[in-house]
Scaffold this motif. Structure first.
Motif, short mmCIF file in Angstrom:
data_model
loop_
_atom_site.label_atom_id
_atom_site.label_comp_id
_atom_site.label_asym_id
_atom_site.label_seq_id
_atom_site.Cartn_x
_atom_site.Cartn_y
_atom_site.Cartn_z
N TRP A 136 28.62 -35.12 30.97
CA TRP A 136 29.40 -35.52 32.15
C TRP A 136 30.81 -34.95 32.04
N GLY A 137 31.30 -34.42 33.14
CA GLY A 137 32.64 -33.84 33.13
C GLY A 137 32.77 -32.72 32.13
N GLY A 187 24.13 -34.58 46.96
CA GLY A 187 24.39 -34.14 45.60
C GLY A 187 25.85 -33.95 45.27
N LYS A 188 26.74 -34.39 46.16
CA LYS A 188 28.17 -34.24 45.92
C LYS A 188 28.81 -35.62 45.82
N GLY A 189 29.89 -35.67 45.06
CA GLY A 189 30.61 -36.92 44.95
C GLY A 189 29.96 -37.92 44.02
N ASP A 190 29.17 -37.45 43.06
CA ASP A 190 28.55 -38.36 42.10
C ASP A 190 29.64 -39.08 41.30
N VAL A 191 29.39 -40.37 41.01
CA VAL A 191 30.35 -41.18 40.27
C VAL A 191 29.66 -41.80 39.07
N LEU A 192 30.27 -41.66 37.91
CA LEU A 192 29.78 -42.32 36.70
C LEU A 192 30.42 -43.70 36.62
N VAL A 193 29.59 -44.74 36.48
CA VAL A 193 30.07 -46.11 36.35
C VAL A 193 29.67 -46.61 34.97
N ASN A 194 30.65 -47.01 34.18
CA ASN A 194 30.35 -47.51 32.84
C ASN A 194 31.30 -48.66 32.52
N PHE A 195 31.07 -49.30 31.38
CA PHE A 195 31.83 -50.49 31.07
C PHE A 195 32.14 -50.59 29.59
N SER A 196 33.10 -51.46 29.30
CA SER A 196 33.49 -51.80 27.94
C SER A 196 33.50 -53.31 27.83
N VAL A 197 33.05 -53.84 26.69
CA VAL A 197 33.04 -55.28 26.47
C VAL A 197 33.92 -55.60 25.26
N LYS A 198 34.85 -56.53 25.44
CA LYS A 198 35.66 -57.04 24.35
C LYS A 198 35.37 -58.52 24.19
N PRO A 199 34.47 -58.88 23.25
CA PRO A 199 34.07 -60.28 23.13
C PRO A 199 35.10 -61.12 22.38
N GLY A 200 34.97 -62.42 22.54
CA GLY A 200 35.84 -63.38 21.87
C GLY A 200 35.55 -64.76 22.40
N LEU A 201 36.54 -65.67 22.33
CA LEU A 201 36.36 -66.99 22.93
C LEU A 201 36.14 -66.84 24.43
N SER A 202 36.77 -65.86 25.01
CA SER A 202 36.41 -65.37 26.34
C SER A 202 36.15 -63.87 26.20
N THR A 203 35.39 -63.32 27.13
CA THR A 203 34.98 -61.92 27.03
C THR A 203 35.58 -61.12 28.18
N GLU A 209 35.18 -46.02 36.51
CA GLU A 209 34.47 -45.14 37.43
C GLU A 209 35.11 -43.76 37.34
N LEU A 210 34.29 -42.76 37.01
CA LEU A 210 34.78 -41.40 36.79
C LEU A 210 34.08 -40.44 37.75
N ASN A 211 34.82 -39.46 38.25
CA ASN A 211 34.19 -38.47 39.11
C ASN A 211 33.46 -37.43 38.27
N SER A 212 32.84 -36.47 38.92
CA SER A 212 31.98 -35.51 38.21
C SER A 212 32.76 -34.60 37.28
N LEU A 217 38.63 -42.56 38.37
CA LEU A 217 38.84 -42.97 39.75
C LEU A 217 39.31 -44.42 39.83
N LYS A 218 38.68 -45.28 39.02
CA LYS A 218 39.01 -46.71 39.02
C LYS A 218 38.86 -47.26 37.62
N ARG A 219 39.70 -48.25 37.32
CA ARG A 219 39.52 -49.04 36.12
C ARG A 219 39.87 -50.48 36.49
#
Length: 488
Positions: A136-137, A187-203, A209-212, A217-219
């Motif tokens: 990707w990218g 086939g244009k404008g594909d967006v990769l959506v992924n995540f990060s988890v930081k666990p604890g007493l609350s998570t 979101e990343l462009n091609s 694009l967003k966090r």
């Protein structure tokens, strides 16, 4: 009846299954010439696949396959030919343990030899880079959900560095091994959506979101109450959807060196599973709903219809915990619940969640036409057990037609073991199932692995091609396909 007789009454033998977990310490590159059938001339690009390649360190057994060092394979297809290459991700932990000739790190199931005294207060867990692989990218990324991705050279699979994605990630921030690609129009404008988890007493869940081109694009981040074990997510055009399994984590045995991280997880059958709906545009507040207690590793797909959200997921009735003091190769399949395919219907106006069983056969590694991710879809392709009931290794690929209810199965039993099926659309495909299925499978009879190409339109036909490798590749996890060719 002896254990051997019991196993012969099923579709596999334990000895065959275990051989697929032998380490593959060697790195190869060669043209694949031993082929049954013909590679389609219009199948062009690269099939990447990742998984644990080392299941022991200098003879010291790895306690759980999740802790095996990541080994990336690439099969480059061009003009009816295929080129194979594999390479270990040269992580800091891989390099250090190879030099030391012994286990140096703890992990999901791994403890350092020497008992609690050797492990006490050591929370340095190895980034195994062994779960996912994505191009990707213009970057090839080996993914491991608790940590940063490793950047590889797609041409020769050499490890470049531990990547922060050009500043997208903070130091040490995780980047999940289960990204989703939101397909753009034409086939244009594909967006990769992924995540990060930081666990604890609350998570804290952070979504990227990343462009091609790999540009951010967003966090956006959200905090949810309690500890969350989140391995995968589903997306729709408007939501990222997570299922918070009813698990608790007791850190004290881990800190004191008494147990591995995985041993400290406990399933709470009296607590609900939480369905977390995070709006992608930030216009609405996050919503958390409850559903039946269950454990989910993987989601197949999600979509929206008439104010409701549907999510198809691989579910266990409870957490499939294995006693990590034992050798995972001696796993008693009957002792843990079988994974099944469930459908959840989320009513946003009434804030309730219904579910139903879609497929009772033991199954995992769902895949579909990538153009239908986050949308209503007709066809699902998924790894399944050969036997119709009970828990067992995956030895077949099942195609489900949600419109007609038809099921088709391609099986490699009794001595073959299936991997994740990956759907690659035909270049000029019209129908949703116009494509190939690519799969890396293990053949116990020859102690080697095969790359299998199936016609996704009809799994009852023999494979389009079966490419015999010169060696085996240990059971893997996830793969991806890019139309870019990286071969010889």
């Amino acid at each position: 009846m002896t254990n051997l007789q019991i196993e012969k009454s099923t579709s596999y033998t334990r000895e065959d299954w275990k051989k697929g977990y032998e380490s593959q310490p060697n790195e190869y590159d060669y043209w694949i010439d031993d082929i049954e059938g013909e590679i389609p001339a219009d199948l062009n690009g690269t099939f990447f696949r990742n998984g644990p390649g080392l299941l022991d360190i200098n003879g010291q057994a790895i306690a759980h396959p999740f802790d095996g060092d990541g080994m990336v394979c690439s099969i480059g297809f061009k003009n009816g030919r295929a080129y194979f290459r594999n390479s270990f991700v040269k992580t800091e932990g891989y390099v250090a343990e190879k030099a030391a000739g012994k286990i140096l790190y703890r992990g999901f199931g791994a403890q350092k030899p020497g008992g609690w005294l050797a492990n006490i207060f050591d929370v340095n867990v190895k980034n195994c880079a062994n779960t996912g692989i994505l191009y990707w990218g213009n970057k090839l990324l080996a993914l491991w959900e608790p940590g940063q991705p490793h950047h590889l050279n797609p041409q020769n699979l050499e490890t470049i560095n531990l990547s922060d994605l050009d500043g997208v990630l903070q130091p040490g921030q995780a980047f999940s091994a289960h990204p989703r690609i939101d397909k753009g129009k034409d086939g244009k404008g594909d967006v990769l959506v992924n995540f990060s988890v930081k666990p604890g007493l609350s998570t804290t869940i952070t979504i990227f979101e990343l462009n091609s081109q790999g540009k951010l694009l967003k966090r956006y981040s959200n905090s949810i109450p309690g500890f969350a074990f989140l391995h995968d997510m589903a997306i729709t055009p408007n939501y990222c959807i997570f299922f918070q399994n009813p698990l608790t984590f007791n850190p004290f045995p881990f800190f004191l060196g008494l147990q591995s991280a995985g041993q400290c997880l406990e399933f709470s059958p009296n607590k609900s599973t939480q369905v977390i709906l995070i709006p992608r545009d930030g216009s609405k507040a996050m919503k958390i709903l409850e559903t039946k207690p269950c454990f989910i590793f993987h989601h197949a797909n999600a979509w929206e219809k008439n104010g409701e959200i549907y999510v198809d997921s691989i579910c266990y009735e409870s957490f499939p915990k294995v006693d990590m003091g034992d050798d995972f190769r001696e796993l008693d399949f009957d002792s843990i619940p079988a994974s099944q395919l469930w459908r959840f219907k989320i009513n946003l106006s009434e804030n309730n969640v219904e579910h139903k069983l879609l497929e009772s056969r033991c199954c995992d590694f769902p895949n579909l036409n990538p153009n239908n991710v986050g949308k209503a879809y007709r066809y699902l392709f998924i790894g399944v057990a050969e036997q119709p009931s009970g828990n067992a290794p995956l030895q077949a690929i099942l195609k489900i037609d949600w419109q007609t209810g038809e099921r088709q199965i391609f099986s490699v039993a009794p001595r073959g073991f299936a991997g994740e099926p990956l759907f690659v659309p035909f270049p000029n495909g019209v129908n949703e199932d116009d494509g190939w299925l690519l799969m890396l499978m293990y053949d116990a009879a020859e102690h080697r692995s095969d790359v299998v190409i199936l016609d996704a339109r009809d799994l009852s036909k023999k494979p389009v091609a079966r490419l015999h490798l010169k060696h085996h590749i240990p059971y893997g996890l996830h793969g991806s396909f890019t139309p870019h060719y990286f071969g010889e």
